[in-house]
Design a protein around this motif. Structure first.
Motif, PDB file in Angstrom:
ATOM      1  N   LYS A  36     -13.448  -6.831   2.247  1.00  0.00           N
ATOM      2  CA  LYS A  36     -12.940  -6.379   3.546  1.00  0.00           C
ATOM      3  C   LYS A  36     -11.823  -7.312   4.041  1.00  0.00           C
ATOM      4  CE  LYS A  36     -14.187  -3.413   5.320  1.00  0.00           C
ATOM      5  NZ  LYS A  36     -13.670  -2.030   5.349  1.00  0.00           N
ATOM      6  N   ALA A  37     -11.979  -8.600   3.778  1.00  0.00           N
ATOM      7  CA  ALA A  37     -10.921  -9.534   4.173  1.00  0.00           C
ATOM      8  C   ALA A  37      -9.616  -9.212   3.465  1.00  0.00           C
ATOM      9  CB  ALA A  37     -11.357 -10.963   3.863  1.00  0.00           C
ATOM     10  N   SER A  38      -9.674  -8.874   2.185  1.00  0.00           N
ATOM     11  CA  SER A  38      -8.460  -8.519   1.445  1.00  0.00           C
ATOM     12  C   SER A  38      -7.813  -7.267   2.022  1.00  0.00           C
ATOM     13  CB  SER A  38      -8.802  -8.300  -0.030  1.00  0.00           C
ATOM     14  OG  SER A  38      -9.256  -9.503  -0.619  1.00  0.00           O
ATOM     15  N   GLU A  39      -8.625  -6.302   2.466  1.00  0.00           N
ATOM     16  CA  GLU A  39      -8.067  -5.070   3.042  1.00  0.00           C
ATOM     17  C   GLU A  39      -7.334  -5.352   4.347  1.00  0.00           C
ATOM     18  OE1 GLU A  39     -11.140  -2.216   3.483  1.00  0.00           O
ATOM     19  OE2 GLU A  39     -11.551  -2.032   1.327  1.00  0.00           O
ATOM     20  N   TRP A  40      -7.968  -6.097   5.265  1.00  0.00           N
ATOM     21  CA  TRP A  40      -7.326  -6.400   6.537  1.00  0.00           C
ATOM     22  C   TRP A  40      -6.060  -7.243   6.356  1.00  0.00           C
ATOM     23  CZ3 TRP A  40      -8.536  -3.645  10.548  1.00  0.00           C
ATOM     24  CH2 TRP A  40      -9.824  -3.186  10.758  1.00  0.00           C
ATOM     25  N   LEU A  41      -6.142  -8.230   5.530  1.00  0.00           N
ATOM     26  CA  LEU A  41      -4.983  -9.110   5.321  1.00  0.00           C
ATOM     27  C   LEU A  41      -3.856  -8.385   4.607  1.00  0.00           C
ATOM     28  CD1 LEU A  41      -6.965 -12.312   4.313  1.00  0.00           C
ATOM     29  CD2 LEU A  41      -5.725 -11.935   6.460  1.00  0.00           C
ATOM     30  N   SER A  42      -4.175  -7.513   3.660  1.00  0.00           N
ATOM     31  CA  SER A  42      -3.140  -6.726   2.982  1.00  0.00           C
ATOM     32  C   SER A  42      -2.459  -5.790   3.970  1.00  0.00           C
ATOM     33  CB  SER A  42      -3.752  -5.923   1.836  1.00  0.00           C
ATOM     34  OG  SER A  42      -4.255  -6.792   0.832  1.00  0.00           O
ATOM     35  N   PHE A  74      -5.261 -16.797   3.071  1.00  0.00           N
ATOM     36  CA  PHE A  74      -6.633 -16.286   3.160  1.00  0.00           C
ATOM     37  C   PHE A  74      -6.857 -15.095   2.224  1.00  0.00           C
ATOM     38  CE2 PHE A  74      -6.822 -18.801   7.051  1.00  0.00           C
ATOM     39  CZ  PHE A  74      -8.109 -19.314   6.963  1.00  0.00           C
ATOM     40  N   ARG A  75      -5.837 -14.324   1.997  1.00  0.00           N
ATOM     41  CA  ARG A  75      -6.008 -13.259   1.009  1.00  0.00           C
ATOM     42  C   ARG A  75      -6.176 -13.858  -0.385  1.00  0.00           C
ATOM     43  NH1 ARG A  75      -1.643  -8.448   0.007  1.00  0.00           N
ATOM     44  NH2 ARG A  75      -0.580 -10.130  -1.101  1.00  0.00           N
ATOM     45  N   GLY A  76      -5.445 -14.919  -0.694  1.00  0.00           N
ATOM     46  CA  GLY A  76      -5.626 -15.604  -1.965  1.00  0.00           C
ATOM     47  C   GLY A  76      -7.007 -16.246  -2.067  1.00  0.00           C
ATOM     48  N   LEU A  77      -7.500 -16.811  -0.955  1.00  0.00           N
ATOM     49  CA  LEU A  77      -8.839 -17.395  -0.969  1.00  0.00           C
ATOM     50  C   LEU A  77      -9.903 -16.322  -1.209  1.00  0.00           C
ATOM     51  CD1 LEU A  77      -8.447 -19.881   2.031  1.00  0.00           C
ATOM     52  CD2 LEU A  77      -8.637 -20.473  -0.392  1.00  0.00           C
ATOM     53  N   ALA A  78      -9.714 -15.164  -0.606  1.00  0.00           N
ATOM     54  CA  ALA A  78     -10.658 -14.069  -0.830  1.00  0.00           C
ATOM     55  C   ALA A  78     -10.610 -13.608  -2.286  1.00  0.00           C
ATOM     56  CB  ALA A  78     -10.343 -12.908   0.114  1.00  0.00           C
TER      57      ALA A  78
END
Length: 245
Positions: free
Chosen positions: A52-58, A73-77
């Motif tokens: 979900k974090a990747s979706e919001w950040l993307s 943060f997308r890279g961390l996810a």
């Protein structure tokens, strides 16, 4: 949940399309919405919801959110989900944005909770981007100096020749007369090496070594002027002025 996500995505896309012809207030509203989406992505990452974090950040990145933290943060996810190559790419892209911008220490504060090997990899990407930006800035400065015909710091002028200029030596100082030099020339004369020589000689004697002054006699006593010279004398004992009374 999927329907709600699609509605938010369509709303963001619509705002981005309007922002091209909208006044500044609308652009600020769009930036606030993207910041909100970014914040949701960070909360999802902290909660362990990496997909979900990747979706919001993307969503925030795709719609023009130029903040290196969104990439970080997308890279961390992605790293937490086992997608190491995607994490590396996001780290590099975020570091390039950070090196070109002026974000201060806000990035460091946002990453304070991130520790471990993944944080080390992220910091390596940030350092490499800073060095690259620094080298690019130096190269551009040198090119600009070249266009203006001004030598850069530490560089030789354009019209400088390779020959080393001849060093001009100052003229020698004129000789100075020695005030203590012997005008007559030759070595100085030493009359005697004995400093006490002649110190005990009798200064009264002549050079011929004559006799010393004779001892004074009784008749030559300057204090002996005879009986008549005694102010208290008067011719003997009978001259006592108190006698006869």
């Amino acid at each position: 949940m999927k329907l709600r996500f699609n509605l938010i995505l369509n709303l963001v896309v619509g705002l981005v399309a309007i922002a091209a012809t909208a006044p500044a207030t609308t652009v600020q509203a769009q930036s606030a919405i993207l910041s909100e989406i970014y914040g949701r992505g960070v909360h999802a990452y902290n909660a362990g919801r990496y997909d979900k974090a990747s979706e919001w950040l993307s969503m925030a990145i795709t719609n023009g959110f130029q903040d290196p933290r969104a990439y970080y943060f997308r890279g961390l996810a992605a790293a937490a989900s086992g997608r190491a190559q995607e994490a590396k790419t996001d780290f590099q892209q975020g570091a390039e944005i950070e090196a070109r911008g002026a974000f201060g220490d806000i990035v460091g504060r946002s990453l304070a909770r991130i520790q471990g090997p993944t944080r080390i990899e992220l910091e390596d990407a940030r350092e490499a981007a800073r060095l690259k930006a620094l080298a690019l800035g130096v190269s551009r400065s040198q090119a600009r100096y070249g266009e203006l015909g001004v030598p850069a710091a530490g560089a030789a002028p354009n019209n400088a020749t390779a020959a080393t200029p001849r060093k001009v030596m100052p003229p020698a100082a004129p000789p100075v007369d020695d005030p203590f030099a012997d005008d007559m020339g030759g070595d100085p004369v030493v009359e005697s090496n004995d400093m006490l020589e002649g110190a005990m000689d009798n200064s009264i004697l002549g050079d011929d070594g004559g006799a010393a002054t004779p001892e004074p006699t009784e008749s030559s006593n300057p204090f002996d002027s005879g009986p008549s010279d005694d102010p208290f004398g008067g011719g003997g004992a009978m001259d006592d002025p108190f006698g006869g009374f």
